[in-house]
Design an enzyme around this catalytic site. Structure first.
Site, mmCIF file in Angstrom:
data_model
loop_
_atom_site.group_PDB
_atom_site.id
_atom_site.type_symbol
_atom_site.label_atom_id
_atom_site.label_comp_id
_atom_site.label_asym_id
_atom_site.label_seq_id
_atom_site.Cartn_x
_atom_site.Cartn_y
_atom_site.Cartn_z
ATOM 1 C CB SER A 16 -1.002 -0.155 1.075
ATOM 2 O OG SER A 16 -0.309 0.046 2.449
ATOM 3 C CG ASN A 17 3.537 3.080 2.956
ATOM 4 O OD1 ASN A 17 3.345 3.863 3.280
ATOM 5 N ND2 ASN A 17 3.244 1.856 3.966
ATOM 6 C CG LEU A 93 9.141 -6.681 6.864
ATOM 7 C CD1 LEU A 93 8.244 -7.842 7.793
ATOM 8 C CD2 LEU A 93 9.055 -5.349 7.740
ATOM 9 C CE LYS A 94 13.941 -11.787 5.304
ATOM 10 N NZ LYS A 94 14.015 -12.977 6.031
ATOM 11 C CB ILE A 96 19.840 -2.399 3.551
ATOM 12 C CG1 ILE A 96 18.300 -2.283 3.418
ATOM 13 C CG2 ILE A 96 20.810 -2.182 2.424
ATOM 14 C CD1 ILE A 96 17.615 -2.947 2.300
ATOM 15 C CG ASN A 110 12.408 1.684 7.204
ATOM 16 O OD1 ASN A 110 11.569 0.732 6.425
ATOM 17 N ND2 ASN A 110 12.266 1.215 8.508
ATOM 18 C CG HIS A 112 9.186 1.496 12.605
ATOM 19 N ND1 HIS A 112 9.536 0.072 12.274
ATOM 20 C CD2 HIS A 112 8.722 1.650 13.645
ATOM 21 C CE1 HIS A 112 9.158 -0.738 13.423
ATOM 22 N NE2 HIS A 112 8.619 0.401 14.371
ATOM 23 C CG ASP A 153 13.168 -0.180 13.131
ATOM 24 O OD1 ASP A 153 13.059 0.181 11.738
ATOM 25 O OD2 ASP A 153 12.485 -0.886 13.492
ATOM 26 C CD GLU A 182 2.877 3.231 7.737
ATOM 27 O OE1 GLU A 182 3.363 2.537 6.631
ATOM 28 O OE2 GLU A 182 2.734 2.594 8.717
HETATM 29 C C1 GAR Z 1 3.726 -0.484 6.956
HETATM 30 O O1 GAR Z 1 2.910 -0.243 8.038
HETATM 31 C C2 GAR Z 1 5.388 -0.223 7.249
HETATM 32 O O2 GAR Z 1 5.368 0.815 8.141
HETATM 33 C C3 GAR Z 1 5.699 -1.270 7.910
HETATM 34 O O3 GAR Z 1 5.150 -2.576 7.068
HETATM 35 C C4 GAR Z 1 3.802 -2.099 6.561
HETATM 36 C C5 GAR Z 1 3.892 -2.414 5.112
HETATM 37 O O4 GAR Z 1 2.566 -1.889 4.690
HETATM 38 N N1 GAR Z 1 7.124 -1.456 7.932
HETATM 39 C C6 GAR Z 1 7.811 -2.015 9.024
HETATM 40 O O5 GAR Z 1 7.284 -2.512 10.081
HETATM 41 C C7 GAR Z 1 9.312 -1.861 8.961
HETATM 42 N N2 GAR Z 1 10.101 -2.094 10.085
HETATM 43 P P1 GAR Z 1 2.410 -1.894 3.207
HETATM 44 O O6 GAR Z 1 3.039 -3.422 2.409
HETATM 45 O O7 GAR Z 1 0.879 -2.038 2.890
HETATM 46 O O8 GAR Z 1 2.953 -0.632 2.526
#
Ligand code: GAR
Length: 212
Positions: A16-17, A93-94, A96, A110, A112, A153, A182
């Site tokens: 979604s982001n 989530l991996k 870098i 990133n 978060h 993070d 976000e």
């Molecule tokens: C988001 O909420 C992002 O902030 C989080 O994963 C989700 C991805 O959503 N990221 C983390 O937790 C990183 N530590 P999306 O695939 O719908 O964009």
């Protein structure tokens, strides 16, 4: 007029982001182009969306990620080949590899789903963050966009936005609230980076706080 920046998205989730960034580019808000998606999840929403929009996609297998050297080589070769200026971790989530962080210093962002430094670090991702926020009886949460450094993070915070937590909030309702934030915060920061308003060549980036 500043040249369009080549933006590589790294994503493994619903995407979604990624979609919100894609739309901000399409609507002329971000002066950039998505040159590549890198994902370690073939069956993710992010990959499906890239296929629909004919965006080049490269897959990172577990075997590559598990070999530190192959992982760094894979990224270096592809980022060079696609002339990437900016790397956006949109639900990736991996870790870098260090070599790439050095090579792209202050050019990896990133997002978060909490107000870092709270509820960040290893093991804090996606729904796990919201579960912990709720069980800790927090009154506010939010989203953070930060530069990526060698520690999970931990890199310099560029922007944060808060959401209030209602008394009957659940991890699911909170995740929706935070995602909503976000989808505005991340394109906003990327827009500014693409306009060179946040200078990533300086050692200390300009910190900007966004409040509703
Ligand atoms: C988001 O909420 C992002 O902030 C989080 O994963 C989700 C991805 O959503 N990221 C983390 O937790 C990183 N530590 P999306 O695939 O719908 O964009």
């Amino acid at each position: 007029m500043i040249n369009k920046k080549n933006i590589t998205i790294m994503a493994s989730g619903n995407g979604s982001n990624f979609i919100s960034i894609y739309n901000a580019i399409k609507n002329g808000i971000i002066n950039g182009r998505i040159n590549l998606l890198i994902s370690n999840k073939k069956r993710s929403g992010a990959v499906k969306f890239a296929e629909e929009k004919n965006i080049y996609t490269k897959f990172l297998s577990k075997k590559i990620i598990d070999s530190r050297k192959d992982y760094a080589n894979f990224l270096e070769i592809n980022l060079k080949q696609f002339e990437t200026d900016l790397i956006i971790l949109a639900g990736y989530l991996k870790m870098i590899p260090k070599e790439i962080i050095i090579m792209y210093k202050n050019r990896i962002l990133n997002i978060h789903p909490s107000l870092l430094p709270k509820f960040g670090g290893k093991g804090f991702y996606g729904m796990k963050v919201h579960e912990k926020v709720i069980s800790s009886n927090e009154k506010v949460s939010g989203a953070t966009v930060h530069f990526v450094d060698e520690i999970y993070d931990n890199g310099p915070i560029i922007a944060q936005q808060k959401v209030n937590i209602s008394p009957n909030e659940t991890p699911l309702t909170l995740s929706k609230k935070v995602l909503d934030v976000e989808h505005k915060l991340f394109p906003h920061v990327i827009k500014k980076i693409c306009e060179d308003e946040i200078n990533f060549n300086k050692i200390k980036p300009k910190i900007e706080e966004i409040r509703k």
